[in-house]
Scaffold this active site. Structure first.
Site, mmCIF file in Angstrom:
data_model
loop_
_atom_site.group_PDB
_atom_site.id
_atom_site.type_symbol
_atom_site.label_atom_id
_atom_site.label_comp_id
_atom_site.label_asym_id
_atom_site.label_seq_id
_atom_site.Cartn_x
_atom_site.Cartn_y
_atom_site.Cartn_z
ATOM 1 N N LYS A 189 0.858 -1.205 0.000
ATOM 2 C CA LYS A 189 0.000 0.000 0.000
ATOM 3 C C LYS A 189 0.888 1.246 0.000
ATOM 4 C CE LYS A 189 -3.208 2.584 3.020
ATOM 5 N NZ LYS A 189 -4.113 2.546 4.196
ATOM 6 N N ASP B 75 -2.480 10.011 4.220
ATOM 7 C CA ASP B 75 -3.896 9.661 4.362
ATOM 8 C C ASP B 75 -4.583 10.643 5.303
ATOM 9 O OD1 ASP B 75 -6.357 8.486 4.551
ATOM 10 O OD2 ASP B 75 -5.682 6.716 5.688
ATOM 11 N N LYS C 189 -9.971 12.532 8.911
ATOM 12 C CA LYS C 189 -9.466 12.040 10.200
ATOM 13 C C LYS C 189 -9.392 13.198 11.195
ATOM 14 C CE LYS C 189 -6.444 8.303 8.554
ATOM 15 N NZ LYS C 189 -7.142 7.190 9.229
ATOM 16 N N ASP D 118 1.694 6.095 5.757
ATOM 17 C CA ASP D 118 0.667 5.175 5.255
ATOM 18 C C ASP D 118 1.112 4.477 3.961
ATOM 19 O OD1 ASP D 118 -1.749 3.914 5.760
ATOM 20 O OD2 ASP D 118 -2.953 5.411 4.690
ATOM 21 N N ASP E 50 -12.189 7.120 4.172
ATOM 22 C CA ASP E 50 -10.961 6.801 4.920
ATOM 23 C C ASP E 50 -10.581 5.323 4.776
ATOM 24 O OD1 ASP E 50 -8.764 7.261 6.476
ATOM 25 O OD2 ASP E 50 -9.866 7.408 8.374
ATOM 26 N N GLU F 76 -9.479 3.793 2.286
ATOM 27 C CA GLU F 76 -8.967 3.985 0.924
ATOM 28 C C GLU F 76 -7.937 2.938 0.528
ATOM 29 O OE1 GLU F 76 -7.653 5.292 3.501
ATOM 30 O OE2 GLU F 76 -5.516 5.000 3.143
ATOM 31 N N ARG G 141 -7.786 -0.316 0.836
ATOM 32 C CA ARG G 141 -8.336 -1.490 0.144
ATOM 33 C C ARG G 141 -8.738 -1.155 -1.294
ATOM 34 N NH1 ARG G 141 -12.687 -2.017 4.827
ATOM 35 N NH2 ARG G 141 -10.958 -0.935 5.843
HETATM 36 N N1 BES Z 1 -4.297 4.224 7.097
HETATM 37 C C1 BES Z 1 -5.426 3.919 7.875
HETATM 38 C C2 BES Z 1 -5.173 2.842 8.922
HETATM 39 C C3 BES Z 1 -4.192 3.163 10.014
HETATM 40 C C4 BES Z 1 -4.642 3.578 11.242
HETATM 41 C C5 BES Z 1 -2.853 2.972 9.843
HETATM 42 C C6 BES Z 1 -3.757 3.831 12.267
HETATM 43 C C7 BES Z 1 -1.950 3.230 10.859
HETATM 44 C C8 BES Z 1 -2.390 3.659 12.076
HETATM 45 C C9 BES Z 1 -6.561 3.422 6.971
HETATM 46 O O1 BES Z 1 -6.585 3.966 5.705
HETATM 47 C C10 BES Z 1 -7.830 3.782 7.642
HETATM 48 O O2 BES Z 1 -8.066 4.944 7.805
HETATM 49 N N2 BES Z 1 -8.638 2.790 8.000
HETATM 50 C C11 BES Z 1 -9.879 3.034 8.634
HETATM 51 C C12 BES Z 1 -10.902 2.103 8.037
HETATM 52 C C13 BES Z 1 -12.310 2.374 8.471
HETATM 53 C C14 BES Z 1 -12.768 3.720 7.936
HETATM 54 C C15 BES Z 1 -13.196 1.276 7.964
HETATM 55 C C16 BES Z 1 -9.705 2.769 10.118
HETATM 56 O O3 BES Z 1 -8.973 1.843 10.486
HETATM 57 O O4 BES Z 1 -10.285 3.496 10.906
HETATM 58 ZN ZN ZN Z 2 -4.786 4.634 4.962
HETATM 59 MN MN MN Z 3 -7.595 5.813 5.657
#
Ligand code: BES
Ligand code: ZN
Ligand code: MN
Length: 489
Positions: free
Chosen positions: A260, A265, A272, A283, A342, A344, A346
């Site tokens: 990825k 992000d 966020k 990220d 968020d 994104e 996947r």
């Molecule tokens: N990049 C984040 C995940 C992340 C969180 C990485 C903390 C490192 C530390 C990812 O893109 C994300 O935001 N995921 C969301 C998914 C949700 C919206 C279904 C998450 O984990 O909150």
């Molecule tokens: Zn992310």
């Molecule tokens: Mn995200």
């Protein structure tokens, strides 16, 4: 950084400090104490005090008035409990002590450890020592930047051949890990998608793998609607990076790695919170890990075909960004409803997983800082592993145990799938909070047509605080795990 192996006798070796690894077992301790006291009489009071016992990671500095003035004694604990990780940590402890004394060149007397050959010991000591001296200081123009920069493993003639092999292997691995750390620690103003591609090209030239970077037009032509959708809020264009290393036989099915590459992000329109958002410059740690792995694999000359794919973009909110309710169409024709912008990672991985099918891979392993949920489940110590290929998961568990880049499998039971069913498209990009890491993996699984393993490194890639040989920030996780797994494939 220079790391080498030498057979110079201890008495003639000149550096800023010499590290001596001491066993705690009574007999071994007594015999090491005896020979050290005779070589360095100034150590007599250290041993006579009884304060230093050789307990694991106990460290003491002695001034010995020899060619090299300082020695650092570091304990390994009881020999029955010594693993490669004990050696990495002990070497890191001693090296950090040396750095605090402003030493820049340190020698490490190779210990004899029951059950581990000199090559394994030299490799572990080298990794712990050198990796502990990493710091992301390139933007610091003032302040203390003192690090040990020259590392010499001191071996006797009998150990020399294996010890050299150990330090050479360690060099290849450390370069990959530290490059991954640098890439993932770099801010978005430096490492944005096309800059990441440029770096991958440079590294390919230097290490011996072929890099191709697809631009936005080419990504459009491939129909990568997930990558384009996430990118559509950005001013900076996306990139799709392809790295190919052909160490194996012609026609051998490659191992394909996917990383990825979200260079920042923000969450997009599903923005966020501000606190801690700067972590999201990392990220693209999955991308950094697969790039670092390609370096190490190529430098080691491993006899395998390995490909790495990186879909890269920022995730920005703007008037042109995707919004919840939008529907994207991927390279394989499947559609997804955006529930949360968020989620994104996947979306961009889906297109990369479709692209990976071209290689008829033996297995595809993707690495991604994919979910906050994995940090809740496994913390910062263990990578979440999910997938369809039990054989590869077993290989990764083994390499996880020996590198201490642990992995733990989570289930992909079909019962979880209803969480990501959509009323309007083939799938929804978020299943909400329950089983967040599993639903993310189940989303990816829809784009997979070969044996596959997914590694969620959101917790293990970005460290909130320093550990033994890894500072706060990007850890470089995945490089040692994958390189060792591929080496032993
Ligand atoms: N990049 C984040 C995940 C992340 C969180 C990485 C903390 C490192 C530390 C990812 O893109 C994300 O935001 N995921 C969301 C998914 C949700 C919206 C279904 C998450 O984990 O909150
Ligand atoms: Zn992310
Ligand atoms: Mn995200």
């Amino acid at each position: 950084m220079t790391l080498s192996c030498s057979t110079t006798p201890l008495q003639n070796f000149k550096a800023d400090a010499i590290v001596l690894f001491i066993l705690q077992d009574a007999k071994a301790f007594a015999s090491q104490a005896k020979s050290l006291k005779s070589m360095f009489p100034n150590l007599q009071p250290v041993f006579d005090s009884g304060d230093f016992t050789g307990k694991a990671l106990q460290a003491v500095t002695g001034y010995v008035g020899a060619t090299t003035r300082r020695v650092i004694l570091v304990g390994l604990g009881e020999s029955a409990n010594i693993s490669a990780e004990t050696l990495r940590r002990a070497a890191a402890t001693a090296t950090k002590r040396a750095a605090s004394l402003t030493c820049s060149h340190v020698g490490y007397v190779l210990p004899t450890v029951k059950g581990l050959d000199a090559g394994v010991v030299a490799k572990a000591i080298s990794e712990g020592a050198v990796l502990s001296q990493y710091g992301y200081v390139k933007y610091k123009t003032t302040g203390n930047k003192e690090f040990v920069t020259k590392f010499t493993v001191l071996a006797d003639e009998a150990q020399a051949k294996l010890a050299r092999k150990g330090t050479t292997e360690a060099t290849a691995i450390i370069e990959g890990v530290n490059e991954a750390r640098d890439l993932a620690n770099a801010p978005n103003c430096e490492i944005y998608p096309t800059a990441l591609g440029k770096r991958a090209v440079e590294l390919g030239k230097k290490y011996g793998f072929k890099t191709t970077v697809l631009n936005k037009k080419q990504i459009e032509a491939l129909g990568m609607g997930g990558l384009l959708g996430v990118n559509q809020g950005s001013v900076r264009p996306p990139s799709f990076i392809i790295m190919e290393y052909n160490g194996g036989k012609k026609g051998e099915q490659p191992i394909v790695l996917v990383g990825k590459g979200v260079t920042f992000d923000t969450g997009g329109i599903s923005l966020k919170p501000a606190a801690g958002m700067s972590d999201m410059k990392s990220d693209m740690h999955g991308a950094a890990s697969v790039i670092g792995t390609m370096m190490s694999v190529a430098k080691l000359g491993i006899k395998r075909n390995v490909v790495a794919l990186v879909p890269s973009t920022e995730n920005m909110p703007s008037g042109t960004a995707v919004v919840p309710g939008d529907i994207l169409k991927f390279m394989n024709g499947l559609t997804a409803e955006i529930d949360n912008t968020d989620a994104e990672g996947r979306l961009i991985l889906a297109d990369a997983l479709c692209y990976a099918a071209r290689y008829k891979p033996e297995v595809v392993i993707d690495l991604a800082t994919l979910t906050g949920a994995i940090v809740i489940a496994l913390g910062n110590t263990t990578t979440g592993m999910m997938g369809t290929d039990t054989k590869t998961m077993k290989k990764l568990s083994t390499s996880g145990a020996s590198t201490s880049e642990y992995v733990c499998e989570l289930p992909l039971y079909e019962e979880y799938e209803e969480l990501i069913s959509s009323d309007y498209a083939d799938v929804k990009n978020s299943g909400g909070r329950p089983a967040g890491s599993i639903t993310a993996a189940l989303f990816l699984k829809k784009f997979v047509s070969y044996p596959w393993v997914h590694l969620d490194i959101a917790g293990t890639g970005i460290a909130p605080k320093a550990t033994h040989y890894s500072p706060k920030g990007a850890t470089g996780v995945g490089v040692r795990l994958l390189t060792e797994a591929i080496q032993n494939w």
